[in-house]
Design a protein around this motif. Structure first.
Motif, PDB file in Angstrom:
ATOM      1  N   VAL A  97       0.836  -1.198   0.000  1.00 24.56           N
ATOM      2  CA  VAL A  97       0.000   0.000   0.000  1.00 24.56           C
ATOM      3  C   VAL A  97       0.873   1.250   0.000  1.00 24.56           C
ATOM      4  CG1 VAL A  97      -1.766   1.284   1.260  1.00 24.56           C
ATOM      5  CG2 VAL A  97      -1.837  -1.208   1.205  1.00 24.56           C
ATOM      6  N   GLY A  98       0.772   2.011  -1.078  1.00 27.60           N
ATOM      7  CA  GLY A  98       1.486   3.283  -1.185  1.00 27.60           C
ATOM      8  C   GLY A  98       2.930   3.178  -1.612  1.00 27.60           C
ATOM      9  N   GLY A  99       3.417   1.993  -2.036  1.00 26.70           N
ATOM     10  CA  GLY A  99       4.829   1.918  -2.380  1.00 26.70           C
ATOM     11  C   GLY A  99       5.218   0.632  -3.081  1.00 26.70           C
ATOM     12  N   ARG A 100       6.581   0.400  -3.116  1.00 25.39           N
ATOM     13  CA  ARG A 100       7.235  -0.715  -3.779  1.00 25.39           C
ATOM     14  C   ARG A 100       6.781  -0.786  -5.256  1.00 25.39           C
ATOM     15  NH1 ARG A 100       6.882  -6.501  -1.057  1.00 25.39           N
ATOM     16  NH2 ARG A 100       7.783  -5.337   0.688  1.00 25.39           N
ATOM     17  N   PHE A 101       7.184   0.264  -5.964  1.00 29.61           N
ATOM     18  CA  PHE A 101       6.792   0.375  -7.368  1.00 29.61           C
ATOM     19  C   PHE A 101       7.777  -0.371  -8.271  1.00 29.61           C
ATOM     20  CE2 PHE A 101       5.478   4.735  -5.664  1.00 29.61           C
ATOM     21  CZ  PHE A 101       4.244   4.265  -5.242  1.00 29.61           C
ATOM     22  N   ASP A 102       7.298  -0.761  -9.442  1.00 30.74           N
ATOM     23  CA  ASP A 102       8.100  -1.446 -10.459  1.00 30.74           C
ATOM     24  C   ASP A 102       8.184  -0.528 -11.668  1.00 30.74           C
ATOM     25  OD1 ASP A 102       9.280  -3.051 -12.353  1.00 30.74           O
ATOM     26  OD2 ASP A 102       7.974  -4.785 -11.996  1.00 30.74           O
ATOM     27  N   ALA A 103       9.413  -0.165 -12.062  1.00 33.67           N
ATOM     28  CA  ALA A 103       9.589   0.781 -13.167  1.00 33.67           C
ATOM     29  C   ALA A 103       8.996   0.251 -14.473  1.00 33.67           C
ATOM     30  CB  ALA A 103      11.071   1.105 -13.346  1.00 33.67           C
ATOM     31  N   THR A 104       9.010  -1.065 -14.681  1.00 36.60           N
ATOM     32  CA  THR A 104       8.489  -1.618 -15.947  1.00 36.60           C
ATOM     33  C   THR A 104       6.972  -1.461 -16.044  1.00 36.60           C
ATOM     34  OG1 THR A 104       8.232  -3.842 -14.995  1.00 36.60           O
ATOM     35  CG2 THR A 104      10.363  -3.294 -16.007  1.00 36.60           C
ATOM     36  N   GLN A 105       6.302  -1.189 -14.899  1.00 36.74           N
ATOM     37  CA  GLN A 105       4.849  -1.031 -14.912  1.00 36.74           C
ATOM     38  C   GLN A 105       4.423   0.424 -14.776  1.00 36.74           C
ATOM     39  OE1 GLN A 105       3.997  -3.608 -11.565  1.00 36.74           O
ATOM     40  NE2 GLN A 105       3.610  -5.375 -12.896  1.00 36.74           N
ATOM     41  N   ALA A 106       5.382   1.373 -14.802  1.00 39.00           N
ATOM     42  CA  ALA A 106       5.078   2.784 -14.622  1.00 39.00           C
ATOM     43  C   ALA A 106       4.403   3.373 -15.861  1.00 39.00           C
ATOM     44  CB  ALA A 106       6.355   3.550 -14.304  1.00 39.00           C
ATOM     45  N   PHE A 107       3.499   4.315 -15.638  1.00 41.95           N
ATOM     46  CA  PHE A 107       2.843   5.033 -16.727  1.00 41.95           C
ATOM     47  C   PHE A 107       3.768   6.127 -17.236  1.00 41.95           C
ATOM     48  CE2 PHE A 107       0.328   8.777 -17.994  1.00 41.95           C
ATOM     49  CZ  PHE A 107      -0.368   8.241 -19.065  1.00 41.95           C
ATOM     50  N   VAL A 108       3.840   6.245 -18.571  1.00 38.01           N
ATOM     51  CA  VAL A 108       4.636   7.287 -19.202  1.00 38.01           C
ATOM     52  C   VAL A 108       3.697   8.131 -20.047  1.00 38.01           C
ATOM     53  CG1 VAL A 108       6.566   7.835 -20.707  1.00 38.01           C
ATOM     54  CG2 VAL A 108       6.677   5.813 -19.247  1.00 38.01           C
ATOM     55  N   GLY A 109       3.594   9.412 -19.739  1.00 38.99           N
ATOM     56  CA  GLY A 109       2.721  10.300 -20.498  1.00 38.99           C
ATOM     57  C   GLY A 109       2.131  11.371 -19.608  1.00 38.99           C
ATOM     58  N   GLU A 110       0.900  11.818 -19.984  1.00 38.01           N
ATOM     59  CA  GLU A 110       0.214  12.872 -19.246  1.00 38.01           C
ATOM     60  C   GLU A 110      -1.193  12.401 -18.882  1.00 38.01           C
ATOM     61  OE1 GLU A 110       2.330  16.796 -21.221  1.00 38.01           O
ATOM     62  OE2 GLU A 110       0.494  16.002 -22.126  1.00 38.01           O
ATOM     63  N   LEU A 111      -1.678  12.923 -17.759  1.00 39.08           N
ATOM     64  CA  LEU A 111      -2.962  12.481 -17.224  1.00 39.08           C
ATOM     65  C   LEU A 111      -3.694  13.686 -16.655  1.00 39.08           C
ATOM     66  CD1 LEU A 111      -3.548   9.323 -15.104  1.00 39.08           C
ATOM     67  CD2 LEU A 111      -4.397  11.497 -14.262  1.00 39.08           C
TER      68      LEU A 111
END
Length: 433
Positions: free
Chosen positions: A361-375
């Motif tokens: 919850v709230g952490g331990r992110f994976d760079a391969t699953q990150a969103f790239v762009g604008e929202l």
């Protein structure tokens, strides 16, 4: 004294002779005996009392003896009083030592507590009072020595004087040590106060800078919802965070504007995690897989495609009844399905992250699953919206803020280099077209 004794004997012999002569009896005999030199030649008291009454010299001697006895009694009382003073000083010193041990190596001291009986509370006053106490003890010792000098017969014992001197020396040493400790504590307290003041000023300055930044960002937007979040790199530290959480829900609709040309897959536009379930709600396009919706870690594939580098309006609806879901792109419903976590209520009290998938919850992110762009315009409702309402938002003919999570500047935080910038979404979308 020898002459007096001889005379008494002579008188006694004469009287006896006369008495014997008168009565016709034989007289008494007196035998002279040699007395060694230096022997006591004083007459017995009985003989003296027979000769004369009490003399003025004897009366004077008797008065002197009485005075000496009174002096002895006074000296005994003085000794008892001084012993009581010593016991009182020992008691105060014991309390001081016990208090010092109880506080041990603590750096900060509570000066509101009285640690030495009648000593003042402030360190500076304590130092002055300790000095007065030592001077008082010295004065008492000098008075006792003067009293001994003025007393005849040496009635004040040397042992008590030596004891008082030793105790006074010990007390003076201990008091000086205590003074040094108080001075050190005062210095430490001043240093700690200065450091705490510096930390407080730094924190306040940081808050003021943050407030200034927020005020500048707010002044840059024409309205609270006219902004976007930019996540230009695929990392595990760029992300946005929604300050509000979700209540318990049995249905939801989530809508947003997305712009991305990342390949393969745009990543994770948003994720909602709760304690015990990091994948409570997730929208993700990872690798060469199609876009997916996860509810309670159950998966449904969505027929959506938004990786052409243009703005697209995305809406997802879901209800716990039969796990029915719908997927909209640019106002058009492209797919539906069911049996996605049916009869499961959305759990409350979690964290909504923009741009990253949560493993905890709230952490331990994976760079391969990150969103790239604008929202932009991320809104959420606790019900299923009508198709007409979704179409109106996609066509910029209406704007409906979410009743659970509305898109407003004060509700969105950015971290790790993600940025917020002004955006009028409908004008920008027309420019892209």
């Amino acid at each position: 004294m020898r002459a007096l004794c001889v005379a008494l004997l002579f008188l006694h012999a004469s009287g006896s002779g006369k008495a014997a002569g008168a009565s016709g009896a034989k007289g008494n005999r007196f035998v002279c005996t040699a007395v060694p030199a230096g022997a006591d030649l004083s007459c017995p008291v009985e003989a003296t009392n027979r000769v004369q009454s009490t003399s003025p010299q004897e009366e004077e001697l008797r008065n002197t003896i009485i005075q000496l006895r009174e002096t002895i009694l006074q000296q005994k009382e003085t000794i008892v009083s001084q012993q009581g003073t010593i016991k009182e000083l020992n008691s105060k010193l014991a309390r001081c030592e016990a208090d010092a041990k109880s506080r041990g190596g603590a750096r900060r001291k509570d000066y509101s507590k009285n640690t030495m009986g009648d000593l003042p509370r402030d360190p500076t006053e304590t130092v002055e009072q300790l000095g007065k106490t030592m001077q008082s003890l010295k004065d008492r010792l000098e008075n006792l020595e003067q009293l001994r000098a003025n007393t005849s017969g040496g009635m004040f014992p040397n042992e008590l004087r030596d004891l008082l001197k030793r105790r006074l020396t010990d007390l003076e040493s201990q008091l000086l040590t205590r003074v040094a400790e108080l001075e050190e504590e005062k210095s430490q307290l001043y240093n700690e106060t200065t450091a705490h003041r510096q930390r407080t000023e730094n924190t306040l300055n940081s808050l003021l800078e943050r407030i200034t930044e927020l005020e500048k960002s707010n002044s840059a937007f024409k309205s609270p919802e006219d902004f976007k979040v930019s996540l230009p790199l695929r990392t595990n530290y760029l992300y946005g965070r929604i300050k509000k959480s979700l209540p318990e829900m049995y249905a939801f609709t989530v809508c947003m504007w997305l712009k991305s040309s990342a390949s393969p897959g745009i990543g994770t536009p948003f994720s909602y995690g709760v304690p015990g379930q990091a994948n409570e709600i997730v929208l993700i396009e990872w690798g060469n897989s199609p876009m997916e919706l996860l509810v309670n870690d159950k998966v449904a594939q969505l027929p959506l495609s938004v990786s052409d580098g243009r703005w697209h309006h995305i809406c997802i609806t879901w209800t716990t009844r039969d796990g029915f879901w719908e997927a909209y792109q640019d106002g058009e419903r492209l797919g539906t399905g069911e049996n996605l976590a049916p009869w499961h209520p959305i759990k409350p009290g979690g964290v909504i992250i923009l741009g990253q998938e949560q493993d905890i919850v709230g952490g331990r992110f994976d760079a391969t699953q990150a969103f790239v762009g604008e929202l932009s315009h991320f809104n959420m409702w606790d019900r299923v919206l009508r198709p007409i309402d979704i179409s109106a938002m996609a066509n910029c003919s209406a704007y409906m803020p979410g009743n659970v999570v509305p898109w407003v500047d004060a509700n969105v935080e950015v971290f790790g280099g993600a940025t917020k910038a002004a955006l009028e979404i409908c004008e920008d979308r027309l420019f892209d077209s």
